[in-house]
Design a protein around this motif. Structure first.
Motif, PDB file in Angstrom:
ATOM      1  N   ARG A  62       0.835  -1.211   0.000  1.00  0.00           N
ATOM      2  CA  ARG A  62       0.000   0.000   0.000  1.00  0.00           C
ATOM      3  C   ARG A  62       0.871   1.262   0.000  1.00  0.00           C
ATOM      4  NH1 ARG A  62      -4.335  -0.200   4.702  1.00  0.00           N
ATOM      5  NH2 ARG A  62      -4.853   1.811   3.723  1.00  0.00           N
ATOM      6  N   SER A  63       1.984   1.209   0.725  1.00  0.00           N
ATOM      7  CA  SER A  63       2.842   2.400   0.813  1.00  0.00           C
ATOM      8  C   SER A  63       3.512   2.707  -0.512  1.00  0.00           C
ATOM      9  CB  SER A  63       3.898   2.212   1.906  1.00  0.00           C
ATOM     10  OG  SER A  63       4.852   1.241   1.519  1.00  0.00           O
ATOM     11  N   GLU A  64       3.838   1.649  -1.284  1.00  0.00           N
ATOM     12  CA  GLU A  64       4.553   1.844  -2.539  1.00  0.00           C
ATOM     13  C   GLU A  64       3.719   2.600  -3.569  1.00  0.00           C
ATOM     14  OE1 GLU A  64       7.672  -1.908  -2.710  1.00  0.00           O
ATOM     15  OE2 GLU A  64       5.566  -2.268  -3.203  1.00  0.00           O
ATOM     16  N   VAL A  65       2.423   2.637  -3.374  1.00  0.00           N
ATOM     17  CA  VAL A  65       1.548   3.388  -4.276  1.00  0.00           C
ATOM     18  C   VAL A  65       1.886   4.879  -4.231  1.00  0.00           C
ATOM     19  CG1 VAL A  65      -0.848   4.038  -4.742  1.00  0.00           C
ATOM     20  CG2 VAL A  65      -0.292   1.694  -4.052  1.00  0.00           C
ATOM     21  N   TYR A  66       2.308   5.369  -3.078  1.00  0.00           N
ATOM     22  CA  TYR A  66       2.556   6.814  -2.885  1.00  0.00           C
ATOM     23  C   TYR A  66       4.009   7.205  -3.154  1.00  0.00           C
ATOM     24  CZ  TYR A  66      -1.860   6.234  -0.396  1.00  0.00           C
ATOM     25  OH  TYR A  66      -3.148   5.914  -0.060  1.00  0.00           O
ATOM     26  N   VAL A  67       4.864   6.225  -3.391  1.00  0.00           N
ATOM     27  CA  VAL A  67       6.293   6.511  -3.613  1.00  0.00           C
ATOM     28  C   VAL A  67       6.503   7.061  -5.022  1.00  0.00           C
ATOM     29  CG1 VAL A  67       8.620   5.553  -3.730  1.00  0.00           C
ATOM     30  CG2 VAL A  67       7.037   4.768  -1.966  1.00  0.00           C
ATOM     31  N   LYS A  68       7.295   8.131  -5.114  1.00  0.00           N
ATOM     32  CA  LYS A  68       7.596   8.737  -6.413  1.00  0.00           C
ATOM     33  C   LYS A  68       9.110   8.750  -6.624  1.00  0.00           C
ATOM     34  CE  LYS A  68       3.521  11.732  -6.274  1.00  0.00           C
ATOM     35  NZ  LYS A  68       3.027  13.128  -6.305  1.00  0.00           N
ATOM     36  N   SER A  69       9.480   8.924  -7.874  1.00  0.00           N
ATOM     37  CA  SER A  69      10.914   8.898  -8.214  1.00  0.00           C
ATOM     38  C   SER A  69      11.543  10.272  -8.011  1.00  0.00           C
ATOM     39  CB  SER A  69      11.104   8.429  -9.663  1.00  0.00           C
ATOM     40  OG  SER A  69      10.391   9.286 -10.538  1.00  0.00           O
ATOM     41  N   LYS A  70      11.580  10.706  -6.767  1.00  0.00           N
ATOM     42  CA  LYS A  70      12.199  11.977  -6.405  1.00  0.00           C
ATOM     43  C   LYS A  70      13.164  11.739  -5.242  1.00  0.00           C
ATOM     44  CE  LYS A  70       8.596  15.239  -7.842  1.00  0.00           C
ATOM     45  NZ  LYS A  70       7.746  16.353  -7.426  1.00  0.00           N
ATOM     46  N   PRO A  71      14.167  12.567  -5.136  1.00  0.00           N
ATOM     47  CA  PRO A  71      15.154  12.378  -4.059  1.00  0.00           C
ATOM     48  C   PRO A  71      14.519  12.325  -2.669  1.00  0.00           C
ATOM     49  CG  PRO A  71      15.955  13.993  -5.629  1.00  0.00           C
ATOM     50  CD  PRO A  71      14.542  13.697  -6.018  1.00  0.00           C
ATOM     51  N   PHE A  72      13.414  13.044  -2.513  1.00  0.00           N
ATOM     52  CA  PHE A  72      12.746  13.091  -1.206  1.00  0.00           C
ATOM     53  C   PHE A  72      12.349  11.696  -0.730  1.00  0.00           C
ATOM     54  CE2 PHE A  72       8.744  13.230   1.171  1.00  0.00           C
ATOM     55  CZ  PHE A  72       9.101  14.030   2.242  1.00  0.00           C
ATOM     56  N   PHE A  73      11.984  10.779  -1.686  1.00  0.00           N
ATOM     57  CA  PHE A  73      11.465   9.450  -1.343  1.00  0.00           C
ATOM     58  C   PHE A  73      12.562   8.403  -1.191  1.00  0.00           C
ATOM     59  CE2 PHE A  73       8.028  11.752  -3.379  1.00  0.00           C
ATOM     60  CZ  PHE A  73       6.935  11.446  -2.576  1.00  0.00           C
ATOM     61  N   LEU A  74      13.817   8.788  -1.367  1.00  0.00           N
ATOM     62  CA  LEU A  74      14.904   7.810  -1.297  1.00  0.00           C
ATOM     63  C   LEU A  74      14.982   7.091   0.045  1.00  0.00           C
ATOM     64  CD1 LEU A  74      17.276   6.512  -2.762  1.00  0.00           C
ATOM     65  CD2 LEU A  74      18.713   8.428  -1.995  1.00  0.00           C
ATOM     66  N   PRO A  75      14.848   7.780   1.196  1.00  0.00           N
ATOM     67  CA  PRO A  75      14.881   7.048   2.480  1.00  0.00           C
ATOM     68  C   PRO A  75      13.750   6.021   2.585  1.00  0.00           C
ATOM     69  CG  PRO A  75      15.198   9.401   2.846  1.00  0.00           C
ATOM     70  CD  PRO A  75      14.795   9.247   1.412  1.00  0.00           C
ATOM     71  N   ILE A  76      12.557   6.369   2.059  1.00  0.00           N
ATOM     72  CA  ILE A  76      11.423   5.436   2.106  1.00  0.00           C
ATOM     73  C   ILE A  76      11.716   4.220   1.232  1.00  0.00           C
ATOM     74  CG2 ILE A  76       8.984   5.128   1.545  1.00  0.00           C
ATOM     75  CD1 ILE A  76       9.442   6.837   4.001  1.00  0.00           C
TER      76      ILE A  76
END
Length: 573
Positions: A301-315
């Motif tokens: 479910r969480s991967e739905v909100y992940v985007k290819s931006k530097p901000f999401f790298l820790p996630i």
């Protein structure tokens, strides 16, 4: 005294004029007051990314120019900078230009309150896009300026304090971030999302410092505000933060319950970022308690909100790690190896980013230290300048005081001297007056004696006639009478006693006159001196004859002898 009064009045007028100018720069009415500027900054018609916002911004600029309002024009420039940063989704030249223009205008009108929000917003703009090196100078200047402004005149003061505190929290200056938030809280409307967010942030920064007790206090306070105002979204976010505390305490079950509530509310209110974070955190705790299947669901479910931006790298890194753990539990070695490779790749990128961030934090600390040293040096220089000015002022004042004392002393001496001279002149004038009076009295007595002598002469002449008549009868009586009358006629008015008294008075009226004549012409006799005194007093020959008891011819001969003795006729008075 009047000159000093004029200087004081001039200085007071200057201070009042400066204060009025400052007041007009900082306090305004109508469209330029802080509440009106706040309304414009919060107006949603300027917040969209389409051309409608650009049209509204153009209208705002025209209004600012029409009203000749530099404050409104600064607000337009800030909103325009925000608009181009949203449209470009990165640091861009148009936003840079508008921020530069806004800062220049705020400096020009000497409005420190507007200058503060320009500095914070420009720093935050660079911070959002992780251009920390560019953000640092603006946040440093803003941090210094915060201590100098009137918070009530800063539009959206609480919101801007929240922005600068986010930067402080990011670079690890948690005490500084909490201090800023505490200063901004009184200027936030109670119960608003901003109010809750600021209190919650204080809890987060306390938790970062392992001050769990303080963190719980802040989280509970924020939760109470959210519940009181029925802000379910923030209730969910705070539940997630409290779950972290419970996890630290070793209460995973309670942490899971709180995180699930966080996820539910975040999803309900479309707070996708917070929902994503909560789901990943929840999956981590579920794996720890053996609920890996449920954890796998939340990861998906969480991967739905992940985007290819530097901000999401820790996630992404965290998700890959958790995926590899689940694959290991399931015994899927191929999947585990694949997720481990992803984890290593993401972790390397993250470590590179973290190293960069560490360098940026170190750079911030260096810049901050340099800035503080610069401020300290500037302050010391200012103090030294003030001390020198005070010293010079005291020295100048002392010199002026001494000069004034010397002038007053000299003036007093002159005054005393003048007073003494005036007294001496008055005494001399009084003495001259007395002497003149005495001389006049003596002269008058001489005139009276002269008149009396003339009367005697007349009387004696009459008696002589009478005696001549009698003498015809007796010649002896005639001869004796004539001798007596001749003796009477020859008796002078200026006797020795009278001359002595007269000479004393004459010497006081004409000091050293006779003495100088005697010194210059030693051959002068006492009779000559008497004659000189009468000549000085402008007596006629007849008057001299009467006073001296000599004939008119005797007076003339006496003058001739005197002339010869004095050798030069023009030396006669």
């Amino acid at each position: 005294m009047s000159r000093y009064l004029c200087v004081i009045v001039f200085m007071l007028c200057h201070v009042i004029a400066h204060a009025q100018h400052k007041s007009l720069s900082n306090k305004s009415s109508g469209v330029d007051n802080p509440s009106s500027l706040e309304s414009i900054l919060l107006d949603q018609k300027f917040r969209s990314n389409d051309t409608s916002a650009a049209i509204e911004l153009n209208k705002l600029l025209q209004t600012a120019k029409t009203k000749e309002s530099p404050q409104l024009e600064i607000i337009h420039d800030l909103l325009a900078a925000d608009y181009y940063s949203r449209v470009n989704d990165r640091v861009n030249s148009r936003s840079d230009l508008y921020y530069k223009k806004a800062l220049s205008s705020a400096k020009r009108i000497q409005n420190d309150e507007l200058r503060l929000i320009v500095l914070i917003r420009q720093g935050y703009y660079y911070f959002v896009y992780r251009e920390l090196q560019m953000a640092i100078p603006y946040f440093l200047q803003a941090g210094e300026l915060i201590e100098q402004v009137d918070y009530t005149l800063v539009p959206l003061f609480g919101r801007h304090i929240h922005q600068i505190s986010s930067f402080y929290g990011y670079i690890g200056n948690y005490p500084g971030a909490i201090k800023l938030l505490q200063g901004g809280l009184p200027y936030c409307k109670d119960g608003t999302a901003l109010h809750i967010s600021m209190v919650n942030s204080m809890g987060v920064y306390s938790e970062k410092q392992q001050l769990l007790g303080q963190a719980v206090v802040h989280f509970q306070r924020a939760l109470g505000i959210a519940q009181r105002n029925q802000d379910s979204l923030w209730m969910g976010i705070i539940f997630g933060n409290l779950a972290t505390i419970e996890e630290h305490k070793g209460n995973p079950i309670k942490a899971i319950r709180l995180l699930k509530e966080n996820v539910r509310l975040s999803v309900k209110y479309n707070e996708h970022i917070d929902a994503m974070r909560s789901m990943v955190k929840l999956a981590d705790v579920l794996i720890d308690v053996g609920e890996w299947k449920e954890a796998e669901v939340y990861l998906s479910r969480s991967e739905v909100y992940v985007k290819s931006k530097p901000f999401f790298l820790p996630i992404k890194t965290h998700i890959a790690k958790l995926r590899s753990e689940i694959a290991n539990i399931k015994g899927h070695q191929t999947d585990e190896l694949q997720y481990l490779k992803e984890y290593v790749r993401f972790d390397d990128s993250l470590r590179t980013t973290e190293r960069y961030d560490e360098l940026q934090r170190a750079y911030w600390q260096w810049q901050s230290d340099e800035f503080q040293r610069s401020i300290t040096a500037s302050e010391e220089e200012r103090k030294t300048t003030i001390l020198l000015e005070l010293t010079f002022g005291l020295l100048l004042t002392s010199v002026l005081f001494i000069i004034i004392l010397l002038l007053n002393r000299s003036k007093n001496k002159l005054k005393i001297k003048s007073t003494t001279l005036e007294k001496e002149q008055l005494a001399y004038a009084l003495e001259r007056k007395v002497l003149n009076k005495e001389l006049e009295t003596i002269t008058n007595s001489w005139k009276e004696a002269e008149e009396k002598s003339q009367e005697n002469t007349t009387l004696i002449a009459g008696l002589q006639n009478d005696l001549e008549k009698l003498g015809q009868e007796n010649n002896t009586i005639k001869v004796r009478s004539v001798e007596v009358l001749d003796e009477l006629l020859k008796e002078p008015i200026m006797t020795d006693d009278r001359w002595t008294k007269f000479k004393l008075t004459f010497d006081q009226v004409f000091p050293d006159y006779l003495k100088k004549k005697k010194l210059k012409y030693p051959r002068l006799t006492e009779g000559d001196l008497r004659l000189l005194a009468l000549i000085k007093l402008k007596y006629s020959n007849m008057g001299m004859s009467t006073l001296l008891g000599i004939s008119m011819d005797g007076v003339k001969k006496g003058k001739q002898r005197l002339k010869k003795k004095m050798e030069e006729s023009n030396d006669l008075p």
